[in-house]
Design an enzyme around this catalytic site. Structure first.
Site, short mmCIF file in Angstrom:
data_model
loop_
_atom_site.label_atom_id
_atom_site.label_comp_id
_atom_site.label_asym_id
_atom_site.label_seq_id
_atom_site.Cartn_x
_atom_site.Cartn_y
_atom_site.Cartn_z
N ASP A 80 0.80 -1.23 0.00
CA ASP A 80 0.00 0.00 0.00
C ASP A 80 0.83 1.27 0.00
OD1 ASP A 80 1.11 -0.11 2.49
OD2 ASP A 80 -0.70 -0.84 3.48
N GLU A 127 -0.95 -8.94 -1.10
CA GLU A 127 -1.44 -8.37 0.17
C GLU A 127 -2.65 -7.47 -0.09
OE1 GLU A 127 0.57 -5.39 2.94
OE2 GLU A 127 1.29 -7.25 3.80
N GLU A 170 -1.80 5.05 3.30
CA GLU A 170 -1.83 3.64 2.86
C GLU A 170 -3.24 3.11 2.62
OE1 GLU A 170 0.01 4.82 5.36
OE2 GLU A 170 2.10 4.36 4.88
N HIS A 185 7.59 4.52 12.77
CA HIS A 185 7.84 5.30 11.55
C HIS A 185 6.59 5.88 10.90
CE1 HIS A 185 6.14 2.67 8.44
NE2 HIS A 185 6.49 1.68 9.23
N ARG A 201 3.71 7.71 9.18
CA ARG A 201 3.57 9.11 8.82
C ARG A 201 2.56 9.83 9.73
NH1 ARG A 201 5.06 11.87 3.71
NH2 ARG A 201 6.28 10.08 3.06
N HIS A 261 14.36 3.99 12.13
CA HIS A 261 14.01 4.18 10.71
C HIS A 261 14.88 5.29 10.15
CE1 HIS A 261 11.47 5.14 7.22
NE2 HIS A 261 10.86 3.96 7.41
C1 UD1 Z 1 7.11 4.33 3.47
C2 UD1 Z 1 5.67 3.99 3.09
C3 UD1 Z 1 4.98 3.29 4.25
C4 UD1 Z 1 5.78 2.10 4.75
C5 UD1 Z 1 7.21 2.54 5.05
C6 UD1 Z 1 8.06 1.35 5.43
C7 UD1 Z 1 4.47 5.56 1.62
C8 UD1 Z 1 3.68 6.79 1.55
N1 UD1 Z 1 4.93 5.22 2.84
O1 UD1 Z 1 7.04 5.27 4.54
O2 UD1 Z 1 3.70 2.84 3.83
O3 UD1 Z 1 5.19 1.61 5.91
O4 UD1 Z 1 7.78 3.14 3.88
O5 UD1 Z 1 9.20 1.72 6.12
O6 UD1 Z 1 4.71 4.94 0.62
N2 UD1 Z 1 14.91 7.33 4.05
C9 UD1 Z 1 16.26 7.18 3.86
N3 UD1 Z 1 16.73 5.94 3.50
C10 UD1 Z 1 15.93 4.87 3.33
C11 UD1 Z 1 14.54 5.03 3.55
C12 UD1 Z 1 14.04 6.27 3.90
O7 UD1 Z 1 17.02 8.12 3.99
O8 UD1 Z 1 16.41 3.78 3.01
C13 UD1 Z 1 14.39 8.68 4.45
C14 UD1 Z 1 14.35 9.68 3.29
O9 UD1 Z 1 14.73 10.93 3.77
C15 UD1 Z 1 12.86 9.72 2.93
C16 UD1 Z 1 12.20 9.47 4.28
O10 UD1 Z 1 13.06 8.53 4.94
O11 UD1 Z 1 12.47 10.95 2.37
C17 UD1 Z 1 10.80 8.92 4.25
O12 UD1 Z 1 10.66 7.81 3.35
P1 UD1 Z 1 9.21 7.53 2.67
O13 UD1 Z 1 9.33 6.33 1.81
O14 UD1 Z 1 8.69 8.77 2.06
O15 UD1 Z 1 8.26 7.28 3.90
P2 UD1 Z 1 8.27 6.13 4.99
O16 UD1 Z 1 7.81 6.76 6.26
O17 UD1 Z 1 9.54 5.39 4.95
N1 UDP Z 2 12.58 -4.73 9.73
C1 UDP Z 2 13.93 -4.97 9.44
N2 UDP Z 2 14.87 -4.25 10.13
C2 UDP Z 2 14.54 -3.30 11.04
C3 UDP Z 2 13.17 -3.06 11.30
C4 UDP Z 2 12.22 -3.79 10.63
O1 UDP Z 2 14.26 -5.81 8.62
O2 UDP Z 2 15.45 -2.68 11.61
C5 UDP Z 2 11.56 -5.49 8.97
C6 UDP Z 2 10.48 -6.16 9.78
O3 UDP Z 2 10.85 -7.47 10.13
C7 UDP Z 2 9.29 -6.13 8.84
C8 UDP Z 2 9.53 -4.90 8.00
O4 UDP Z 2 10.88 -4.54 8.17
O5 UDP Z 2 9.27 -7.25 7.98
C9 UDP Z 2 8.63 -3.80 8.42
O6 UDP Z 2 9.02 -2.62 7.83
P1 UDP Z 2 8.44 -1.23 8.29
O7 UDP Z 2 8.07 -1.28 9.73
O8 UDP Z 2 9.43 -0.21 7.86
O9 UDP Z 2 7.16 -1.03 7.36
P2 UDP Z 2 5.63 -1.49 7.48
O10 UDP Z 2 5.58 -2.96 7.63
O11 UDP Z 2 5.02 -0.74 8.62
O12 UDP Z 2 5.04 -1.02 6.18
#
Ligand code: UD1
Ligand code: UDP
Length: 379
Positions: free
Chosen positions: A96, A118, A132, A209, A211, A242
């Protein structure tokens, strides 16, 4: 051979598509084309590395403090070119995220069948989780094959009048990934993590994490975790942070200087499953962790007002506790202090899958293309 392109962008998508990509690679009926949007960077690459998946294209879209519209716009523009280049027979998206919604819309516009892994999770509140819940509902509308993890998620799709013939209940592929990863021998790449677990203190594992929790809710989470660490010095708190800078800026200042709190970088998936297994209590707002922890018999307190994953709540392993400071402190304290309460929640249940989701997914794809038959649904 039919060409199946899997498009994904974030850590949880990568974890959940990995078993499916592996199963497609092993099939002689399909050519597997993995493509990443790079919505995440380090957290995505970490998973691909672990499962030895080499995407054929990478849109590399991530930027600091990226906006939802920025992500979707870049995904649609970038993936459209990749669709034109490879002309896939179907596109798989998982979950999502903004990557999912963008890649699905772009595939639909090119009349490429969308396969949604999913499918059918619903919180019932369009604003939570944000964005989401909207992403998954929008994706369902343009999906050809819905791969629902549970009977409950299938029922959600039927309530929205989606055709039953297009829905298969596969179980969640996160359980395929979990079962594989948790059996791997691992050495923690962060030595502090190995030390913390070796100290034999019960562990409270914390991840956050979402939003919609950014801001005051995440302040509450940081404060509550600090209070708990001080209240229970014989416990070890582990918080893999995160990468989102907004999460770090909000939560981490509350935890500075606390001896029994270990903040780490995102932990590689196989290591994380071991950390989960070694933990006593899980405090999270993650979707995936809510699905994995029950399989390992860990009580999970979910810092959200609602969930699209009611199965483990019904089984008694997961409790929804919201993000109020006092409530978080009270709920964790109850698990620490009340053995019976802990024992009631610490049940190993598997409502989300049996490790065969990838197999069912490939069989469903075979049926879609008239080269095989579905196998029995997960129940
Ligand atoms: C995204 C997804 C959320 C999911 C989450 C898993 C959307 C809107 N949100 O949220 O559904 O649960 O991923 O973790 O699609 N960043 C890094 N390195 C990384 C990853 C993220 O630097 O490897 C930082 C960047 O600055 C980025 C920010 O995190 O701009 C947010 O990442 P983003 O994918 O926009 O949102 P998440 O909260 O990670
Ligand atoms: N996870 C990981 N390393 C971490 C934290 C989480 O591999 O340090 C894994 C966790 O086991 C799960 C997934 O990441 O499978 C969840 O990711 P996240 O919480 O970022 O996203 P969400 O599931 O809420 O979309």
């Amino acid at each position: 051979m039919k060409k199946i392109m899997t498009v994904y962008g974030t850590r949880p998508e990568a974890i959940k598509v990995a078993p499916i990509i592996k199963a497609l690679e092993a099939s002689d009926k399909f050519e597997s084309i993995p493509v990443v949007t790079g919505q995440h960077r380090e957290m995505l690459d970490q998973v691909n590395e672990l499962f030895d998946i080499k995407p054929v294209r990478d849109l590399n879209i991530m930027s600091k403090n990226q906006t939802l519209n920025g992500i979707v716009a870049k995904v649609i523009a970038g993936i459209d070119e990749i669709y034109a280049e490879f002309e896939p027979d179907a596109v798989i998206v998982q979950g999502d995220t903004s990557t999912v919604m963008g890649a699905a819309v772009a595939a639909f516009n090119r009349q490429i069948p969308v396969v949604h892994v999913e499918a059918g999770l619903r919180s019932g509140d369009i604003n939570s989780p944000f964005p989401e819940e909207a992403n998954r509902k929008l994706t369902s509308q343009i999906t050809k094959l819905h791969l629902a993890p549970t009977a409950e998620s299938k029922a959600n799709l039927l309530r929205e009048n989606l055709p039953e013939a297009d829905i298969v209940v596969t179980g969640n592929s996160v359980i395929d990934a979990l079962l594989e990863a948790v059996d791997r021998p691992v050495e923690f790449s962060d030595p502090k993590l190995g030390e913390a677990l070796g100290a034999d203190k019960p562990v409270i594992l914390v991840t956050t994490h979402r939003r919609e929790n950014l801001g005051s809710s995440m302040e509450n989470i940081g404060r509550a975790v600090a209070t708990l660490a001080q209240k229970y010095p014989h416990y070890q708190v582990v918080l893999p942070a995160h990468k989102n800078p907004l999460v770090r800026e909000t939560v981490l200042p509350h935890l500075e200087g606390l001896e029994n709190v270990l903040v780490t970088e995102p932990v590689a998936y196989a290591e994380f499953t071991h950390l989960l297994k070694a933990s006593r209590i899980v405090l999270t707002d993650s979707g995936g962790v809510q699905e994995e922890a029950p399989s390992l018999g860990k009580p999970v307190l979910v810092m959200r007002e609602n969930t699209e994953r009611p199965e483990a709540v019904k089984a008694g392993t997961v409790r929804l506790i919201g993000t109020d400071y006092d409530r978080i402190v009270d709920e964790v304290s109850a698990l620490v202090e009340d053995e019976q309460h802990f024992a009631r929640m610490a049940n190993a249940v598997n409502p989300y899958g049996d490790g065969k989701a990838a197999e069912r997914t490939v069989a469903a794809l075979e049926e879609l293309f008239g080269v095989g038959k579905r196998i029995k649904n997960f129940s």
